[in-house]
Design an enzyme around this catalytic site. Structure first.
Site, PDB file in Angstrom:
ATOM      1  N   ARG A  87      -5.478   6.204  -7.932  1.00 43.06           N
ATOM      2  CA  ARG A  87      -5.133   7.627  -7.921  1.00 43.06           C
ATOM      3  C   ARG A  87      -5.153   8.204  -9.337  1.00 43.06           C
ATOM      4  O   ARG A  87      -5.661   9.305  -9.575  1.00 43.06           O
ATOM      5  CB  ARG A  87      -3.763   7.812  -7.273  1.00 43.06           C
ATOM      6  N   LEU A  96       0.874  -1.176   0.000  1.00 44.29           N
ATOM      7  CA  LEU A  96       0.000   0.000   0.000  1.00 44.29           C
ATOM      8  C   LEU A  96       0.909   1.225   0.000  1.00 44.29           C
ATOM      9  O   LEU A  96       1.962   1.226   0.642  1.00 44.29           O
ATOM     10  CB  LEU A  96      -0.890   0.040   1.248  1.00 44.29           C
ATOM     11  N   ASP A  97       0.501   2.272  -0.720  1.00 45.57           N
ATOM     12  CA  ASP A  97       1.266   3.521  -0.693  1.00 45.57           C
ATOM     13  C   ASP A  97       1.383   4.028   0.739  1.00 45.57           C
ATOM     14  O   ASP A  97       0.519   3.763   1.582  1.00 45.57           O
ATOM     15  CB  ASP A  97       0.569   4.586  -1.546  1.00 45.57           C
ATOM     16  N   ARG A  98       2.419   4.781   1.004  1.00 43.69           N
ATOM     17  CA  ARG A  98       2.658   5.307   2.350  1.00 43.69           C
ATOM     18  C   ARG A  98       1.416   6.000   2.925  1.00 43.69           C
ATOM     19  O   ARG A  98       1.040   5.790   4.079  1.00 43.69           O
ATOM     20  CB  ARG A  98       3.817   6.315   2.322  1.00 43.69           C
TER      21      ARG A  98
END
Length: 340
Positions: free
Chosen positions: A276, A175-177
């Site tokens: 996104r 998962l992205d930060r």
């Protein structure tokens, strides 16, 4: 049988149970010794650990609740959290550890183990093959060569090595930060490779909730494009069919106002930054996502949360379903109210 876990129902590791807390002496209280009192008793020998043979398959906590009499559920959970339970000689704090006939559970209530503290994550499920966690926004899944800060990967590696220094964990997906929510790690290279090579068939559902800018017009829709990456590591949708990695995202409107919309998002593919990019293509970038065109900073984080993770267990074949509640901030900013 479906296995449902809600991170809100899972206590964070490192929290000290009330029953485990030691009472503190009152200030000013001093011990006394009477001159004519008899000599102090000899120090008692430590009590031996109690052994409980396993005769049929069971999870550890239900097993303990059945076999330990005279203690409540919270007291038994405290014994587990203090590292006073071992299975075949290996200490464990896993409530849902699967027991098998022939194993022996030992309880040593005189053994003291320091509580584990995990920062920015909660362990939702753990068994012999994998760990499912809920990650907070702001915590890296795994560090790159240039990054040395705390990560979910590092903390979970330390967690599994408490039981055995040779234990390891392996990355399955990321998962992205700034994305919060559910993700899993494998506890062996074999399970990691099995999950990754059969990902499309094994994973039954990966759904997110996205807080996006503006009022989304259509109640549901599908976005399909071919994603490519620039030299600055930014993903974008190519205008040419077949030029890049095919990505498909389905969305459904949950609620909205004139400033923000809350969407349920399902991934048909799992490309880097896919949601996104696709939300930006839709004309409604994710709140807080300046990289992909967001203009708002009100939320204070990226408006993306991995809410549902469902998959077939690679070892048992059991359908596992994990759900995480929608962040309250997302609901607040999309509430259909004139105050927004």
């Amino acid at each position: 049988m479906n296995t449902r876990r809600n991170p809100k129902d899972t206590a964070k590791r490192g929290a000290k149970p009330d029953s485990a807390a030691k009472s503190q002496p009152k200030q000013g209280f001093k011990g006394s010794h009477k001159p004519n009192s008899r000599p102090a008793d000899k120090v008692k020998a430590p009590l031996p650990a109690k052994l409980y043979p396993v005769t049929e398959p069971a999870e550890l906590l239900p097993f303990l609740l059945t076999h330990i009499t005279g203690r409540g559920r919270n007291a038994i959970k405290s014994i587990l959290s203090r590292g006073q339970v071992s299975v075949n000689g290996k200490t464990t704090t896993q409530h849902n550890l699967q027991l098998h006939p022939g194993q022996v559970v030992a309880i040593d209530q005189e053994k003291q183990a320091p509580p584990e503290e995990l920062i920015g994550l909660t362990i939702v499920h753990e068994d012999e093959d994998l760990i499912v966690i809920q990650k907070d926004a702001g915590l890296l899944s795994i560090a790159t060569a240039e990054e040395t800060e705390l990560t979910a990967y590092y903390q979970l590696m330390e967690h599994v090595r408490l039981a055995n220094p040779k234990n390891r964990i392996f990355v399955v997906h990321r998962l992205d930060r700034d994305t919060s929510g559910l993700m899993m790690f494998a506890k062996s290279e074999r399970i990691q490779q099995l999950l990754q090579t059969t990902w499309k068939e094994t994973v039954k559902e990966r759904s997110y909730v996205a807080l996006v800018e503006g009022a989304v017009k259509h109640p549901e829709g599908t976005i399909s494009s071919w994603l490519k990456e620039t030299s600055t590591l930014k993903m974008y949708s190519s205008p040419h069919e077949g030029d890049g990695q095919h990505a498909v995202t389905h969305y459904k409107l949950i609620q909205m106002n004139r400033h923000f919309s809350l969407l349920e998002v399902h991934l048909e593919t799992g490309r880097k930054n896919q949601i996104r990019v696709h939300m930006s293509d839709l004309g409604h970038p994710i709140a807080g996502d300046k990289k992909y065109g967001a203009e708002t900073k009100t939320v204070g984080r990226l408006g993306l949360h991995a809410r549902v993770l469902s998959f077939t267990h690679p070892a048992t074949g059991e359908l596992m379903i994990f759900e995480s509640p929608i962040p309250k901030t997302f609901l607040k900013y999309t509430a259909p109210s004139s105050s927004n």
